[in-house]
Scaffold this motif. Structure first.
Motif, PDB file in Angstrom:
ATOM      1  N   VAL A  30      49.800  21.583   8.021  1.00  0.00           N
ATOM      2  CA  VAL A  30      49.380  22.425   6.904  1.00  0.00           C
ATOM      3  C   VAL A  30      50.585  23.140   6.259  1.00  0.00           C
ATOM      4  O   VAL A  30      50.514  23.607   5.132  1.00  0.00           O
ATOM      5  CB  VAL A  30      48.299  23.434   7.379  1.00  0.00           C
ATOM      6  N   GLU A  38      51.378  22.145   2.873  1.00  0.00           N
ATOM      7  CA  GLU A  38      50.391  22.421   1.815  1.00  0.00           C
ATOM      8  C   GLU A  38      50.838  23.631   0.979  1.00  0.00           C
ATOM      9  O   GLU A  38      51.584  24.486   1.458  1.00  0.00           O
ATOM     10  CB  GLU A  38      49.027  22.765   2.450  1.00  0.00           C
ATOM     11  N   VAL A  92      46.269  27.382  -0.546  1.00  0.00           N
ATOM     12  CA  VAL A  92      45.169  26.969   0.348  1.00  0.00           C
ATOM     13  C   VAL A  92      44.744  28.103   1.283  1.00  0.00           C
ATOM     14  O   VAL A  92      43.618  28.113   1.777  1.00  0.00           O
ATOM     15  CB  VAL A  92      45.495  25.701   1.200  1.00  0.00           C
TER      16      VAL A  92
END
Ligand code: AMP
Length: 143
Positions: A67, A70, A74
């Motif tokens: 992640v 990302e 988010v």
């Protein structure tokens, strides 16, 4: 004592990043500057969110280390609670306690003008208490 007094002592610098900044870069910024949160702002300066070290840790726990590639949007908090320079320290502590967070961006007519952390508030409170104690000692010694 109000927010303006805190900003006078600590300065008005706020670390910001755009919503598309990868989470890893956000984590690096937090580490480099030894801070706990970054305000997320659009190109025109409008505040889009806030992200703290807690958001990153929770997101890694939820979705795994990948992640970190990302964008920060988010996991940032989009409903940002801010304060004004005229707000008192008591108001600030009340808001932080009620919402259970440790950072408050300071806004002036839609513009980000500073950031106050719970650490700044505690430091000011201690300085205030020390000044009061010194004044009391002086009063007793000369009375
Ligand atoms: P903190 O205690 O500041 O590390 O933040 C705890 C949680 O509250 C995280 O999810 C942050 O994104 C969020 N948060 C921190 N400061 C604010 C703020 N001023 N307004 C809204 N959410 C915040």
């Amino acid at each position: 004592m109000n927010v303006a007094a805190i900003l006078k002592l600590k300065g008005r610098e706020v670390f910001t990043a755009s919503p598309d900044t990868p989470l890893l870069e956000i984590a690096e910024l937090l580490g480099q500057h030894k801070i706990g949160c970054i305000v997320i702002a659009e190109d025109d300066g409008k505040v889009a969110g806030i992200v703290s070290e807690r958001d990153i840790v929770r997101e890694i726990a939820r979705a795994g280390g990948s992640v970190l590639d990302e964008p920060v949007e988010v996991c940032m908090t989009k409903a940002v609670v801010s304060c004004r320079e005229s707000d008192t320290m008591d108001q600030l502590m009340g808001e932080m306690t009620a919402h259970r967070f440790r950072h408050m961006p300071v806004m002036d007519r839609g513009r980000l003008v500073g950031l106050v952390s719970i650490g700044d508030v505690v430091r000011m409170r201690i300085a205030e208490a020390e000044m009061e104690a010194a004044a009391m000692r002086e009063y007793i010694a000369t009375g």
